[in-house]
Design an enzyme around this catalytic site. Structure first.
Site, PDB file in Angstrom:
ATOM      1  N   SER A 196     -14.661  -2.387 -14.450  1.00  0.00           N
ATOM      2  CA  SER A 196     -14.855  -3.705 -15.056  1.00  0.00           C
ATOM      3  C   SER A 196     -16.061  -4.443 -14.470  1.00  0.00           C
ATOM      4  CB  SER A 196     -13.591  -4.549 -14.861  1.00  0.00           C
ATOM      5  OG  SER A 196     -13.366  -4.762 -13.485  1.00  0.00           O
TER       6      SER A 196
ATOM      7  N   CYS B 101      -5.530   3.475  20.957  1.00  0.00           N
ATOM      8  CA  CYS B 101      -5.291   2.234  21.715  1.00  0.00           C
ATOM      9  C   CYS B 101      -3.908   1.650  21.459  1.00  0.00           C
ATOM     10  CB  CYS B 101      -6.370   1.202  21.396  1.00  0.00           C
ATOM     11  SG  CYS B 101      -6.198   0.459  19.764  1.00  0.00           S
TER      12      CYS B 101
ATOM     13  N   GLY C  36     -14.945   3.626 -16.711  1.00  0.00           N
ATOM     14  CA  GLY C  36     -13.681   2.980 -16.354  1.00  0.00           C
ATOM     15  C   GLY C  36     -13.753   1.927 -15.275  1.00  0.00           C
TER      16      GLY C  36
ATOM     17  N   HIS D  41     -14.697   2.587  -1.677  1.00  0.00           N
ATOM     18  CA  HIS D  41     -13.653   1.602  -1.357  1.00  0.00           C
ATOM     19  C   HIS D  41     -12.544   2.196  -0.502  1.00  0.00           C
ATOM     20  CE1 HIS D  41     -14.868  -1.172  -4.969  1.00  0.00           C
ATOM     21  NE2 HIS D  41     -15.722  -1.221  -3.959  1.00  0.00           N
TER      22      HIS D  41
ATOM     23  N   ARG E  62       1.954   1.791  -3.501  1.00  0.00           N
ATOM     24  CA  ARG E  62       0.842   2.293  -4.346  1.00  0.00           C
ATOM     25  C   ARG E  62       0.443   3.725  -3.955  1.00  0.00           C
ATOM     26  NH1 ARG E  62      -3.692  -1.486  -3.500  1.00  0.00           N
ATOM     27  NH2 ARG E  62      -4.765  -0.119  -4.980  1.00  0.00           N
TER      28      ARG E  62
ATOM     29  N   ASN F 179     -12.363   4.417  -6.664  1.00  0.00           N
ATOM     30  CA  ASN F 179     -10.928   4.695  -6.655  1.00  0.00           C
ATOM     31  C   ASN F 179     -10.473   5.195  -5.285  1.00  0.00           C
ATOM     32  OD1 ASN F 179     -11.141   3.976  -9.276  1.00  0.00           O
ATOM     33  ND2 ASN F 179     -11.020   6.043 -10.100  1.00  0.00           N
ATOM     34  N   VAL F 180      -9.352   4.642  -4.844  1.00  0.00           N
ATOM     35  CA  VAL F 180      -8.789   5.035  -3.549  1.00  0.00           C
ATOM     36  C   VAL F 180      -7.637   6.027  -3.754  1.00  0.00           C
ATOM     37  CG1 VAL F 180      -9.429   2.836  -2.469  1.00  0.00           C
ATOM     38  CG2 VAL F 180      -7.164   3.063  -3.500  1.00  0.00           C
TER      39      VAL F 180
ATOM     40  N   TYR G 111       0.828  -1.213   0.000  1.00  0.00           N
ATOM     41  CA  TYR G 111       0.000   0.000   0.000  1.00  0.00           C
ATOM     42  C   TYR G 111       0.862   1.264   0.000  1.00  0.00           C
ATOM     43  CZ  TYR G 111      -4.476  -2.255   0.145  1.00  0.00           C
ATOM     44  OH  TYR G 111      -5.581  -2.972  -0.217  1.00  0.00           O
TER      45      TYR G 111
HETATM   46  P1  OAD Z   1     -10.453  -2.742 -12.906  1.00  0.00           P
HETATM   47  O1  OAD Z   1      -8.965  -2.706 -12.980  1.00  0.00           O
HETATM   48  O2  OAD Z   1     -11.114  -4.024 -12.554  1.00  0.00           O
HETATM   49  O3  OAD Z   1     -11.084  -2.274 -14.298  1.00  0.00           O
HETATM   50  C1  OAD Z   1     -10.643  -1.120 -14.960  1.00  0.00           C
HETATM   51  C2  OAD Z   1     -11.579  -0.878 -16.116  1.00  0.00           C
HETATM   52  O4  OAD Z   1     -11.196   0.348 -16.735  1.00  0.00           O
HETATM   53  C3  OAD Z   1     -11.540  -1.947 -17.204  1.00  0.00           C
HETATM   54  O5  OAD Z   1     -12.876  -2.276 -17.571  1.00  0.00           O
HETATM   55  C4  OAD Z   1     -10.810  -1.267 -18.365  1.00  0.00           C
HETATM   56  O6  OAD Z   1     -11.273  -1.709 -19.630  1.00  0.00           O
HETATM   57  C5  OAD Z   1     -11.194   0.186 -18.142  1.00  0.00           C
HETATM   58  N1  OAD Z   1     -10.237   1.171 -18.651  1.00  0.00           N
HETATM   59  C6  OAD Z   1      -8.884   1.112 -18.697  1.00  0.00           C
HETATM   60  N2  OAD Z   1      -8.366   2.248 -19.177  1.00  0.00           N
HETATM   61  C7  OAD Z   1      -9.413   3.069 -19.444  1.00  0.00           C
HETATM   62  C8  OAD Z   1      -9.553   4.395 -19.940  1.00  0.00           C
HETATM   63  N3  OAD Z   1      -8.474   5.127 -20.262  1.00  0.00           N
HETATM   64  N4  OAD Z   1     -10.778   4.912 -20.082  1.00  0.00           N
HETATM   65  C9  OAD Z   1     -11.886   4.189 -19.766  1.00  0.00           C
HETATM   66  N5  OAD Z   1     -11.828   2.934 -19.288  1.00  0.00           N
HETATM   67  C10 OAD Z   1     -10.622   2.386 -19.117  1.00  0.00           C
HETATM   68  O7  OAD Z   1     -10.876  -1.577 -11.920  1.00  0.00           O
HETATM   69  P2  OAD Z   1     -12.237  -1.349 -11.137  1.00  0.00           P
HETATM   70  O8  OAD Z   1     -13.415  -1.766 -11.945  1.00  0.00           O
HETATM   71  O9  OAD Z   1     -12.195   0.046 -10.615  1.00  0.00           O
HETATM   72  O10 OAD Z   1     -11.350  -2.291  -4.903  1.00  0.00           O
HETATM   73  O11 OAD Z   1     -12.063  -2.331  -9.955  1.00  0.00           O
HETATM   74  C11 OAD Z   1     -13.021  -2.311  -8.951  1.00  0.00           C
HETATM   75  C12 OAD Z   1     -12.443  -2.577  -7.630  1.00  0.00           C
HETATM   76  O12 OAD Z   1     -11.814  -3.847  -7.650  1.00  0.00           O
HETATM   77  C13 OAD Z   1     -11.330  -1.660  -7.183  1.00  0.00           C
HETATM   78  O13 OAD Z   1     -11.841  -0.461  -6.625  1.00  0.00           O
HETATM   79  C14 OAD Z   1     -10.675  -2.497  -6.132  1.00  0.00           C
HETATM   80  C15 OAD Z   1     -10.965  -3.937  -6.569  1.00  0.00           C
HETATM   81  O14 OAD Z   1     -11.714  -4.636  -5.651  1.00  0.00           O
HETATM   82  C16 OAD Z   1     -10.588  -2.121  -3.798  1.00  0.00           C
HETATM   83  O15 OAD Z   1      -9.387  -1.994  -3.806  1.00  0.00           O
HETATM   84  C17 OAD Z   1     -11.357  -2.083  -2.552  1.00  0.00           C
END
Ligand code: OAD
Length: 270
Positions: free
Chosen positions: A212, A171, A210, A126, A74, A107-108, A71
């Site tokens: 998945s 604590c 953006g 998240h 990141r 997004n974090v 972390y």
């Molecule tokens: P992912 O990494 O699963 O998906 C990223 C998505 O963004 C994919 O569908 C890509 O096709 C799309 N993508 C990539 N570049 C792009 C761009 N320039 N413009 C538009 N789309 C683009 O990320 P999340 O869906 O955010 O949670 O993942 C969800 C959660 O999974 C995260 O927040 C994380 C994890 O559990 C925690 O960390 C709590």
């Protein structure tokens, strides 16, 4: 795109909220690797871990300082990144629509607040990689990770000096990153569960960008908005399940990068 814009304009004439739901893809053009992209892996000792294995309470229990090292690496990447035109377009839309607008983000990375999205209408479901909280849950609130805690390089260990800063001030238990892990549940006090559900159920227009579509609360947001009759638009460089839902509404999927499409969309809806 013209038919989708017309549907959005129609939605804007109706009562109900305008909601934007973002995922890691929105920050990809700021140089932050997406969660499930090929750059997400992390090595501990001789083993390579997928983020879904490391972003768990179970991993934190077994190897807390390795999880912290991941972390802090990141966090450094996020702090070095700058918001892009997609983040800015969301701020512009919020400024135009005011109370009617809400941003729900997975997004974090903190780029939405850094771009200027106001805290009162930004729901980080998240967590926030720049904050920590008590790992023993002695209190519900969280704090910024101290500025004295540096960004770590890949493979760099968390030193004793750094560890002494990662403690609960109440604590004395170890602090933990303020993020939702895969083996944990959403709640209202930390992750805005009820508020976000209410907002989604009141949506006239939902723009998803953006993501998945792999996590639970975003699915609830999209399903509740669809049930409320909202126009749904999905912006993504790839097909994904939310695009299919959007296609079943008067909205639809726009294939392209969020830093290009979001500014166009917001400008056209003037
Ligand atoms: P992912 O990494 O699963 O998906 C990223 C998505 O963004 C994919 O569908 C890509 O096709 C799309 N993508 C990539 N570049 C792009 C761009 N320039 N413009 C538009 N789309 C683009 O990320 P999340 O869906 O955010 O949670 O993942 C969800 C959660 O999974 C995260 O927040 C994380 C994890 O559990 C925690 O960390 C709590």
């Amino acid at each position: 795109m013209d038919a989708i814009l017309a549907a959005c304009r129609g939605a804007l004439t109706k009562p109900g909220r305008v909601v934007v739901l973002t995922g890691a893809g929105v920050s990809a053009e700021s140089g932050i690797p997406t969660f499930r992209g090929k750059d997400g892996y992390w090595t501990v000792g001789a083993r390579e871990y997928h983020p879904q294995e490391l972003a768990t309470h179970e991993a934190f229990e077994a190897m807390p300082w390795d999880v912290w090292a991941w972390y802090l690496y990141r966090r450094g990447v996020c702090r070095a990144a700058a918001p892009n035109a997609g983040h800015q377009a969301i701020v512009d839309w919020d400024a135009r629509l005011g109370e009617r607008f809400a941003l729900v983000t997975q997004n974090v990375d903190g780029l939405h607040p850094r771009a200027g999205s106001p805290p009162a209408r930004t729901f980080a479901i998240h967590g926030d990689i720049d904050q920590m909280r008590c790992s023993a849950d002695c209190r519900l609130d969280r704090w910024p990770i101290p500025e004295t805690v540096p960004a770590l390089a890949q493979g760099e260990a968390v030193t004793a000096a750094i560890r002494s800063n990662l403690v609960c001030p109440s604590c004395g238990a170890m602090a933990r990153p303020h993020v939702l892990w895969f083996d944990e549940s959403y709640d209202e006090p930390r992750f805005h569960l009820d508020t976000v559900r209410r907002i989604a159920a009141d949506a006239a227009l939902l723009v998803v960008a953006g993501t998945s579509a792999q996590t639970n609360l975003p699915w609830q947001v999209v399903s509740l908005a669809a049930r409320a009759g909202a126009v749904i638009v999905d912006i993504n460089v790839e097909p994904n399940p939310f695009a299919e839902v959007a296609d079943q509404t008067a909205g639809g999927a726009i294939r392209g990068s969020s830093a290009t499409i979001l500014p166009r969309l917001v400008a056209s809806l003037g």
